[in-house]
Structures are given as C-alpha cells and as structure tokens.
Enzyme design. Structure first.
Site, PDB file in Angstrom:
ATOM      1  N   THR A  43      41.792  53.228  32.247  1.00 44.78           N
ATOM      2  CA  THR A  43      42.082  53.086  33.670  1.00 44.78           C
ATOM      3  C   THR A  43      42.982  51.890  33.943  1.00 44.78           C
ATOM      4  OG1 THR A  43      41.054  52.916  35.869  1.00 44.78           O
ATOM      5  CG2 THR A  43      40.062  51.623  34.107  1.00 44.78           C
ATOM      6  N   ARG A  67      39.767  41.199  37.873  1.00 40.38           N
ATOM      7  CA  ARG A  67      38.640  42.105  38.098  1.00 40.38           C
ATOM      8  C   ARG A  67      38.534  43.137  36.974  1.00 40.38           C
ATOM      9  NH1 ARG A  67      37.889  47.950  38.712  1.00 40.38           N
ATOM     10  NH2 ARG A  67      35.977  48.229  39.905  1.00 40.38           N
ATOM     11  N   THR A  99      40.084  57.004  37.221  1.00 41.61           N
ATOM     12  CA  THR A  99      39.942  56.765  35.795  1.00 41.61           C
ATOM     13  C   THR A  99      40.057  58.108  35.105  1.00 41.61           C
ATOM     14  OG1 THR A  99      38.371  54.973  36.239  1.00 41.61           O
ATOM     15  CG2 THR A  99      38.300  55.943  34.037  1.00 41.61           C
ATOM     16  N   ASP A 119      33.711  49.231  35.452  1.00 35.76           N
ATOM     17  CA  ASP A 119      32.792  49.800  34.470  1.00 35.76           C
ATOM     18  C   ASP A 119      33.498  50.425  33.278  1.00 35.76           C
ATOM     19  OD1 ASP A 119      33.677  51.925  36.358  1.00 35.76           O
ATOM     20  OD2 ASP A 119      32.467  53.211  35.062  1.00 35.76           O
ATOM     21  N   SER A 162      47.565  56.087  37.853  1.00 37.53           N
ATOM     22  CA  SER A 162      46.132  55.835  37.732  1.00 37.53           C
ATOM     23  C   SER A 162      45.749  55.139  36.441  1.00 37.53           C
ATOM     24  CB  SER A 162      45.362  57.153  37.835  1.00 37.53           C
ATOM     25  OG  SER A 162      45.799  58.054  36.819  1.00 37.53           O
ATOM     26  N   THR A 193      33.210  57.601  36.677  1.00 39.51           N
ATOM     27  CA  THR A 193      34.401  57.231  37.427  1.00 39.51           C
ATOM     28  C   THR A 193      33.977  56.876  38.840  1.00 39.51           C
ATOM     29  OG1 THR A 193      36.656  57.901  38.020  1.00 39.51           O
ATOM     30  CG2 THR A 193      34.952  59.576  38.186  1.00 39.51           C
ATOM     31  N   GLY A 194      34.841  56.160  39.543  1.00 46.41           N
ATOM     32  CA  GLY A 194      34.486  55.746  40.891  1.00 46.41           C
ATOM     33  C   GLY A 194      34.430  54.242  40.995  1.00 46.41           C
TER      34      GLY A 194
END
Length: 337
Positions: A211, A221, A193, A224, A91, A244-245
């Site tokens: 992350t 890419r 993250t 956030d 991750s 996160t997400g």
C-alpha cells in the site's frame, strides 16, 4: 464505486450481525491440540487466488504463476507487483497518493507457508515494496526494515530508485493542499490496499499486502498493512487473512490474526470475517460509522469469505478458470441505525 472512496462514510440501514459461535473444547490431555487443523481434502479446487478490491490483472498474474507450477509465495509477490506498477491506480507503488508533505511512502509485507515473514515501512523511491519485503524475509535476520534503512537495503539488493510521484498524484495533492487541515481527520483522508492470498497445487498458502497508505497522511504514519498479524496473517495448517481499510482500527484488534484464530476454532472464513468486524463495531464508543474496514480470508480447504463494515468493498477471486469480482456483504446492510 472507486476503491479510493472506501473509507468514506456510507449510508446505513437494517438490523444486526450474527456473532458468537460455540468454541471447540480442549482435551485435557496436554499432548492433544486444541483444534485439529483443517485437512487438505478440498471442497474447492486448487490453485486459488483471492485479493482485495477489483484487481483482475493482479489475480490473473498470480494464477499464471500457479498454473506454471510456481509456489503460492511467488504468486502473491508477482500479483501484487502488477498493482505496484499500475500508475493509474494511485493506491500502491508508483503513482500512489503522497503524504501531507507530498512524499510517496510505501508499506508492504509478505508471509510464506512456514510462517516466515518480511516487511518494509516508510519506504521511499522504490516501486516494488512487496519484493523488498520478500528480500527482507529471505536475506536478512530481521522481519521489518524501515525508512532510509529499508531503501538502502533495497538498493543493495539491486532495486533501482525512482520518483514515485506521478504528475496526476502531484496535482491531486496540490488540490487537497489548498484547503487541507493538518490533523488526522478521517473524513478528509482516503485509503486502499491490495492484499492477496493464494493456495498452490500443493495446498500451501502464502499472502502479501502492499500500500501507499492513507492519502495525505502525516509524515511517518504507518498503518496495518506491513504489520504481521494486523494487515496479514498466514497459518498453513488453518488458513490466511488480509485486511484493508483504516489501519489504525485493524491494529487495535490484531484483525488478520484474529480471523485466522477464529477459523482455528471452527469458524468458516465468512463467519470469521464477520465476527472480526463485530469486534470493531461492538467496542464501547466505537465511531465505526465514520470509517471502513474489510477482511478477506481463505481456509485450508479453499473456502473463502469477505466482509466489511460498510458497503462498496469487493474481493477478486480466481478459481476454476473464472477471474471475477465478488461484492462483499457488509455489517450495515443489516444494522439498525
């Protein structure tokens, strides 16, 4: 539930989210502040560490730093480094899942009690992105370094380049590549993250976020996580938040800054996280059923909160000798479909 399933579509049930609290009024005297900062008289004991997901080893390391008299800044950096070195996590850091070209690229940021911050984006071949971000903050006049420039700076600061693509992550990418669609479709991407917030014995707050980004993302890419105000924000008078997400959705609402500003207006950390999620799901034509966002937050008193759109999001909290995973409440637990 593994963290990598975080943005997958969740089952939905229930009714409404409680939003909208009365804003604190402003004194007409311009010399007075809009809101009195939260005082340091604690309702919770310090030091304190919280982090996204099930990362007890990381929060344990951060607390070890704090209990030895280290600063909150030292704690969040060292805590995040634990996960960056965890190859099995796939991750963050080494072993992170690559982009669509099979390249591991990292994003990270860090912010201290003074509001100083540093960030790296699209960093290659350097495992400890969070530490490079701290070097950007402390040793350059800049806030963000990107790509080859970030890597060159890291090497000049003594970081050793290495191949971050492990055999396990390479095999996962090769399997995905057999049937991949080369366009940004959320339901074929996975993400997570580690974001960490700490308050030290002096009551000072710092935060960090690191992350490998969306798995199999388009090359270049950036989400956030390395964006101050979106993935992370710290205001030492008020509190801090980390997200996160699906980073694109967090950026659109400047989510972490929003949570802290809501706390400034008088919300608790929990209320602020819930309202910030509400800003996402209540937007016209929001397709929130197809993605996930979660926030964790802490205020100056040591009160914490966490909230997400869908279930399966958790926060790890280390306080008063207890290092525990806390399952977060979520919007669709009470949202009618």
């Amino acid at each position: 539930m593994k963290r990598r399933k975080f943005i997958k579509k969740a089952s939905l049930s229930g009714a409404g989210i409680a939003l909208g609290h009365t804003l604190m009024s402003c004194n007409e005297n311009a010399e007075n502040k809009l809101v009195t900062p939260v005082t340091t008289s604690t309702t919770s004991s310090l030091p304190l560490v919280i982090a996204t997901w099930h990362v007890e080893n990381a929060t344990a390391k951060a607390m070890e730093v704090l209990q030895a008299g280290g600063s909150s800044l030292d704690a969040v950096e060292q805590g995040c480094r634990v996960e960056e070195a965890n190859e099995k996590g796939q991750s963050v850091g080494k072993g992170g899942l690559p982009d669509r070209d099979g390249k591991v690229t990292l994003d990270a940021c860090i912010m201290d009690k003074h509001g100083n911050c540093g960030s790296v984006v699209f960093l290659k071949d350097i495992k400890h992105a969070v530490s490079v971000a701290r070097k950007v903050m402390e040793n350059t006049p800049h806030v963000i370094l990107a790509g080859d420039g970030a890597k060159q700076f890291a090497i000049s600061e003594g970081f050793e380049p290495e191949n971050l693509l492990t055999e396990a992550s390479k095999e996962a990418w090769e399997e995905w590549n057999l049937k991949s669609e080369y366009k940004p479709i959320i339901n074929i991407e996975n993400h997570d993250t580690i974001g960490m917030l700490a308050i030290d014995k002096n009551g000072d707050i710092s935060g960090a976020c690191t992350t490998s980004g969306l798995a199999y993302k388009m090359s270049g890419r950036v989400g956030d996580s390395p964006i101050i105000g979106s993935g992370l924000f710290v205001d030492n008078e008020i509190g801090a938040c980390v997200a996160t997400g699906l980073g694109e959705e967090v950026v659109k609402t400047v989510g972490s800054f929003l949570v802290v500003e809501l706390m400034r207006q008088g919300r608790t950390p929990q209320q602020a996280c819930e309202e910030a999620i509400g800003r996402i799901v209540n937007k016209p034509n929001s397709n929130y059923k197809d993605f996930q966002v979660g926030y964790i937050a802490v205020n100056k008193k040591g009160e914490t909160g966490s909230y997400s759109i869908h279930q399966w999001f958790s926060m790890t909290k280390f306080q008063d000798g207890k290092n525990e995973q806390i399952q977060s409440d979520f919007f669709n637990k009470t949202k009618a479909t």
